[in-house]
Scaffold this active site. Structure first.
Site, PDB file in Angstrom:
ATOM      1  N   LYS A 164       0.839  -1.206   0.000  1.00 33.65           N
ATOM      2  CA  LYS A 164       0.000   0.000   0.000  1.00 33.65           C
ATOM      3  C   LYS A 164       0.877   1.261   0.000  1.00 33.65           C
ATOM      4  O   LYS A 164       2.057   1.190   0.347  1.00 33.65           O
ATOM      5  CB  LYS A 164      -0.929  -0.015   1.222  1.00 33.65           C
ATOM      6  CG  LYS A 164      -0.191  -0.007   2.557  1.00 33.65           C
ATOM      7  CD  LYS A 164      -1.127  -0.352   3.701  1.00 33.65           C
ATOM      8  CE  LYS A 164      -0.375  -0.278   5.021  1.00 33.65           C
ATOM      9  NZ  LYS A 164      -1.106  -0.986   6.093  1.00 33.65           N
ATOM     10  N   TYR A 166      16.596  31.171   6.356  1.00 35.14           N
ATOM     11  CA  TYR A 166      15.423  31.881   6.858  1.00 35.14           C
ATOM     12  C   TYR A 166      15.455  31.982   8.375  1.00 35.14           C
ATOM     13  O   TYR A 166      15.779  31.001   9.052  1.00 35.14           O
ATOM     14  CB  TYR A 166      14.140  31.134   6.479  1.00 35.14           C
ATOM     15  CG  TYR A 166      13.791  31.187   5.020  1.00 35.14           C
ATOM     16  CD1 TYR A 166      13.623  32.402   4.370  1.00 35.14           C
ATOM     17  CD2 TYR A 166      13.616  30.009   4.308  1.00 35.14           C
ATOM     18  CE1 TYR A 166      13.287  32.427   3.029  1.00 35.14           C
ATOM     19  CE2 TYR A 166      13.278  30.032   2.970  1.00 35.14           C
ATOM     20  CZ  TYR A 166      13.115  31.247   2.333  1.00 35.14           C
ATOM     21  OH  TYR A 166      12.783  31.278   1.018  1.00 35.14           O
TER      22      TYR A 166
HETATM   23  C1  PLP Z   1      -0.355  -2.027   6.743  1.00 30.86           C
HETATM   24  C2  PLP Z   1      -0.937  -3.316   7.134  1.00 30.86           C
HETATM   25  C3  PLP Z   1      -0.113  -4.439   7.332  1.00 30.86           C
HETATM   26  C4  PLP Z   1       1.404  -4.394   7.282  1.00 30.86           C
HETATM   27  O1  PLP Z   1       1.927  -3.798   8.454  1.00 30.86           O
HETATM   28  P1  PLP Z   1       3.503  -3.760   8.725  1.00 30.86           P
HETATM   29  O2  PLP Z   1       3.605  -3.354  10.147  1.00 30.86           O
HETATM   30  O3  PLP Z   1       4.051  -2.750   7.795  1.00 30.86           O
HETATM   31  O4  PLP Z   1       4.020  -5.125   8.447  1.00 30.86           O
HETATM   32  C5  PLP Z   1      -0.730  -5.649   7.587  1.00 30.86           C
HETATM   33  N1  PLP Z   1      -2.082  -5.732   7.666  1.00 30.86           N
HETATM   34  C6  PLP Z   1      -2.891  -4.670   7.484  1.00 30.86           C
HETATM   35  C7  PLP Z   1      -4.362  -4.843   7.601  1.00 30.86           C
HETATM   36  C8  PLP Z   1      -2.350  -3.429   7.227  1.00 30.86           C
HETATM   37  O5  PLP Z   1      -3.158  -2.368   7.089  1.00 30.86           O
END
Ligand code: PLP
Length: 392
Positions: free
Chosen positions: A44, A271
């Site tokens: 994702k 800045y």
């Molecule tokens: C993002 C996510 C993961 C992966 O999590 P990590 O800590 O990056 O391994 C697994 N399951 C779900 C439902 C997620 O949203």
């Protein structure tokens, strides 16, 4: 001169994605997991900023069963890029997205009765038997049906001829801390649901609960599949979880020195004039700033130049930051600096930047902006996209 050609000159600031290290990390994780446990690679948010299609191609070759994503667009993009493996959309779909999901063979989570009926009707219309996963809310209180109210929904899905209950999943709120009390409570609740399904003779192929933290620290919760995100990218979910030796960060952030200035005593930098030279100084300007995702700091942090730490001075700007190179006399215009990653024997870790940003490593990885172009190294020519999947 086409702007999308591979010859388009890169900015002198970029993220570098080492696909060779990604491959090695996948091999180490695959080798550490019991062979019967499947690996879902979580890609994702553009694979936590690493580029979802590149990552998925490598992970598919290294035995990932499928991929987890959060938006429809991301999933369709992978399909169109030739990824044929199962793609599971985490989270909840709007009604308007469901026909796209069925058309592109995307697997969705359905967590309420209305969505079940709607998806079943669409599946029948398409003449498909569509696999679905159900997310059980065991205490995270984000998506999913409560563990103590899940059974009727599962029975409803099992009764739909056009649907196939492929997966039942849950998600831990805290799996990478030393205290596993709540994770174990969540797992006990999930196990209740799985037990009830078994009792009723409702078969489920894929029971899954673990993210990276769960995979590392809760082997009794691996079940049929683990969903691994951050660990693929060589970053541990916490400092107290089990460490897997040999994993290496896949992403680095680099920039080239775009100007060098000399300061006389009393002169100021940047800045807000947040830095005043007490003695003569030589400073380098790096063309990367908070507009690229670098934490908005003042007189904190550093860059690596010629393998040495050059401290950041003054306040960082949107497009530039300044570092002190007085002690690195060999530094020249357009020399490479590392903002995140390794150079020589030293390393600035994702966690170092997370500390600067007072945030978590996940936030640092995903917040490098896209105007920092991604440069992939150590990959190989990807297999030609399979056109029949792109067409469906
Ligand atoms: C993002 C996510 C993961 C992966 O999590 P990590 O800590 O990056 O391994 C697994 N399951 C779900 C439902 C997620 O949203």
């Amino acid at each position: 001169m086409k702007s999308d050609s591979e010859h388009f000159p890169l900015r002198p600031a970029w993220t570098e994605i080492d696909l060779g290290k990604l491959r090695r990390n996948l091999q180490l994780i695959r080798g550490d997991l019991p062979p019967a446990v499947r690996l879902m690679a979580i890609v994702k948010d553009e694979a936590y900023g690493h580029g979802a299609l590149d990552v998925a191609r490598v992970a598919q070759e290294e035995g990932a069963w499928g991929f987890g994503l959060s938006t429809l667009e991301e999933a369709v993009h992978l399909r169109e890029g030739g990824i044929t493996a199962p793609l599971l959309l985490l989270g909840e779909r709007q009604a308007s997205e469901l026909d796209w999901c069925v058309a592109h063979d995307l697997t969705v989570c359905v967590n309420e009765p209305h969505a079940v009926r709607q998806l079943a009707k669409l599946a029948a219309d398409f003449g498909k038997r569509v696999p679905v996963h159900v997310k059980i809310n065991t205490g995270m209180s984000r998506y999913g049906v409560r563990w103590d109210e899940a059974l009727p929904l599962l029975e409803q899905i099992a009764a739909e001829k056009a649907l196939r209950l492929e997966g039942v999943m849950s998600h831990f709120s805290q799996s990478d801390e030393t205290d596993k009390t709540f994770a174990n409570l969540q797992f006990a609740r999930f196990s209740e649901v799985l037990g009830a399904l078994e009792q009723r003779g409702i078969p489920v192929n894929l029971r899954h609960a673990c993210n990276s933290g769960g995979y590392l620290d809760l082997p009794h919760a691996h079940l049929d599949m683990v969903r691994v995100g951050i660990l693929l990218y060589g970053v541990f979910p916490s400092t107290v979880c089990r460490q897997l030796p040999g994993l290496e960060p896949v992403m680095s952030v680099k920039a080239k020195i775009a100007a060098i200035q000399k300061l006389k005593p009393g002169e100021v930098v940047g800045y807000g004039m947040r830095y005043t030279a007490r003695t003569e100084r030589r400073i380098a300007i790096l063309p990367i700033g908070y507009g690229d995702g670098f934490p908005r700091v003042r007189n904190e942090g550093c860059a690596l130049i010629h393998g040495q730490r050059a401290p950041l001075i003054g306040g960082i700007a949107m497009d530039a930051l300044m570092v002190d190179i007085t002690d690195i006399p060999e530094a020249r215009m357009w020399d490479e600096a590392v903002l995140m990653g390794r150079q020589g024997r030293d390393e600035i870790t994702v966690r170092d930047l997370a500390n600067l940003k007072k945030s978590v490593t996940y936030d640092v990885l995903t917040n490098w902006r896209l105007r920092l172009r991604r440069k992939s190294v150590n990959g190989h020519q990807p297999p030609a996209p399979k056109l029949e999947t792109a067409a469906r």
